[in-house]
Design an enzyme around this catalytic site. Structure first.
Site, short mmCIF file in Angstrom:
data_model
loop_
_atom_site.label_atom_id
_atom_site.label_comp_id
_atom_site.label_asym_id
_atom_site.label_seq_id
_atom_site.Cartn_x
_atom_site.Cartn_y
_atom_site.Cartn_z
N LYS A 160 18.11 41.33 69.74
CA LYS A 160 18.98 40.55 70.62
C LYS A 160 20.30 41.27 70.79
CE LYS A 160 21.48 36.17 71.12
NZ LYS A 160 21.81 34.85 70.52
N ASP B 113 17.36 27.02 72.29
CA ASP B 113 18.61 27.30 71.58
C ASP B 113 18.86 26.26 70.47
OD1 ASP B 113 20.67 29.01 71.06
OD2 ASP B 113 21.77 28.64 72.91
#
Length: 445
Positions: free
Chosen positions: A218, A349
């Site tokens: 990421k 999320d």
């Protein structure tokens, strides 16, 4: 990360009075019949059936067409059968129990990762219980617990983790409330953010994550909402830095996910060749066109955005203003992405460990409702949470997310048809059965 394989001790108890041997013993061959089968990709089948051998699906179809060689196979019965669900954007960090969600300096203290890991054990089990047999963790501690899940002495979904988020100094992954030396030391010691500046440091950062066991990478190519002192529209990392991250990641067969909110950060990440755009709030027609050209996938994370708009108690005013600005914008642009045919996988999320919180682990399937509200059909939304989801991992994508011969035997049974009512997936109580790798982890008492 060298982790020895451990067989599950027969005497190990999972804490609920049932020996782990029950759920982890090798399977042979069994079948599952259903009134209605949703394969993940393709049209549903009435009177559907699946045959599983060990960890792999061997046959799928109408039960009336069952091959003769499976005539003696014992079949379980469920109302509706689907592939195990995927959440492509989660965080397991003990937030809401071990630590607060924002700038809690106690998360940097010695022993904090141990506490986060202990809290995460329950979060992982709750996630699996809700029907999620796989997650992509884009920063957090579940990746460090994955060997225990893989080897059978912890219960949870398959975890594909970046471990940390790569950030520039002063960027979205930095903690501006702490001394820089503390943040850097935290990253070097295995913390969930890692600062790197310049192409060479970016290359080294990817190699460091791979060494630790990351199964994806990421990178934060824009500012963020929950980071106090940067702007979501700000671009972070240069072209050279992003290219270094992508090139090094691809050399190890992994894929890059870019936290990218503002358009400049989205476009830079796409030019560099990232596999997925996370959030994508400022997506427009130009972005949609480039995403389709590049074969990139959007993970819009509507669950966290909508729920933070409803309840942002405890967040400082600058962050509240960002939430109130971005959420309505993202609704419109998510619908645009669907209309333009951008490939979409679903991620939430999710980050809270408090089971009562709106964003608690186990409530992940709520993302389906936001996808449908934005313009997907229920069947398309389910495909985005099953068949499409593994594609965010690029070359490391497993054969998962579909009820199809040769695919992983990750399956769930639910109490009714989610094409008629999504509550049959969004309420974990309606998930009656869970199989992962051919092993049954949930069924009615």
């Amino acid at each position: 990360m060298r982790v020895p394989y451990h067989a599950v001790p027969p005497e190990y108890d999972d804490g609920e009075g049932e020996s782990a041997e029950t759920t982890t013993a090798a399977t042979t061959c069994f079948g599952i019949r259903s009134d209605f089968l949703i394969p993940g990709r393709g049209q549903p089948i009435t009177n559907g059936a699946v045959v599983v051998e060990d960890a792999t699906i061997q046959w799928v179809g109408d039960f009336s067409n069952l091959p003769a060689k499976y005539g003696k196979v014992e079949f379980h019965r469920v109302k509706v059968l689907l592939p195990g669900l995927w959440d492509c954007h989660v965080h397991f960090g003990g937030h809401g129990l071990a630590f607060s969600a924002l700038s809690d300096s106690s998360a940097f203290l010695p022993g904090a990762p141990t506490l986060a890991g202990a809290v995460t054990v329950a979060d992982l089990r709750r996630t699996l219980d809700a029907g999620f047999t796989s997650v992509r963790e884009l920063q957090g501690y579940a990746g460090y617990l994955w060997p225990g899940i893989r080897d059978g002495y912890l219960i949870g979904p398959n975890v594909y983790s970046s471990l940390a988020a790569l950030s520039i100094t002063g960027g979205h992954g930095d903690d501006h409330e702490l001394p820089l030396c503390a943040v850097k030391q935290f990253g070097e010691a295995g913390g969930s953010s890692y600062l790197c500046d310049g192409a060479d440091e970016c290359t080294k950062a990817v190699r460091t994550m791979v060494r630790r066991g990351a199964r994806c990478i990421k990178v934060c190519s824009s500012g963020g909402v929950l980071s106090l002192n940067d702007d979501p529209e700000d671009r972070q990392f240069s072209d050279a830095e992003l290219k270094a991250v992508v090139d090094e990641t691809e050399r190890s067969g992994r894929a890059v996910a870019a936290h990218a909110i503002g358009k400049a950060g989205i476009m830079a990440a796409l030019r560099a060749g990232v596999k997925s755009i996370e959030h994508g709030c400022y997506l427009d027609e130009e972005v949609a066109t480039l995403m389709k050209e590049k074969g990139a996938i959007l993970v819009a994370t509507r669950h966290i955005q909508e729920n933070l708009l409803i309840d942002h108690s405890g967040y400082p005013e600058p962050i509240v203003k960002k939430i109130e600005k971005l959420v309505p914008l993202t609704r419109k642009n998510y619908s645009l992405a669907i209309e333009k045919g951008v490939k979409i996988a679903l991620g939430t999320d999710t980050l809270y460990s408090d089971p009562e919180h709106r964003l608690a682990h186990g409530k992940n399937a709520m993302e389906l409702a936001y996808a449908v509200k934005a313009g997907m059909t229920p069947l398309e939304a389910i495909e985005a949470m099953t068949a499409t989801a593994p594609e965010v991992l690029g070359r490391q994508a497993p054969k998962s997310g579909q009820l199809k011969a040769g695919y992983d035997a990750d399956l769930i049974g639910v109490a009714g048809n989610p094409l008629d009512d999504l509550a049959f997936l969004t309420d974990p109580n309606n998930v009656t059965h869970v199989w992962k790798g051919g092993k049954r982890y949930k069924s009615p008492v």
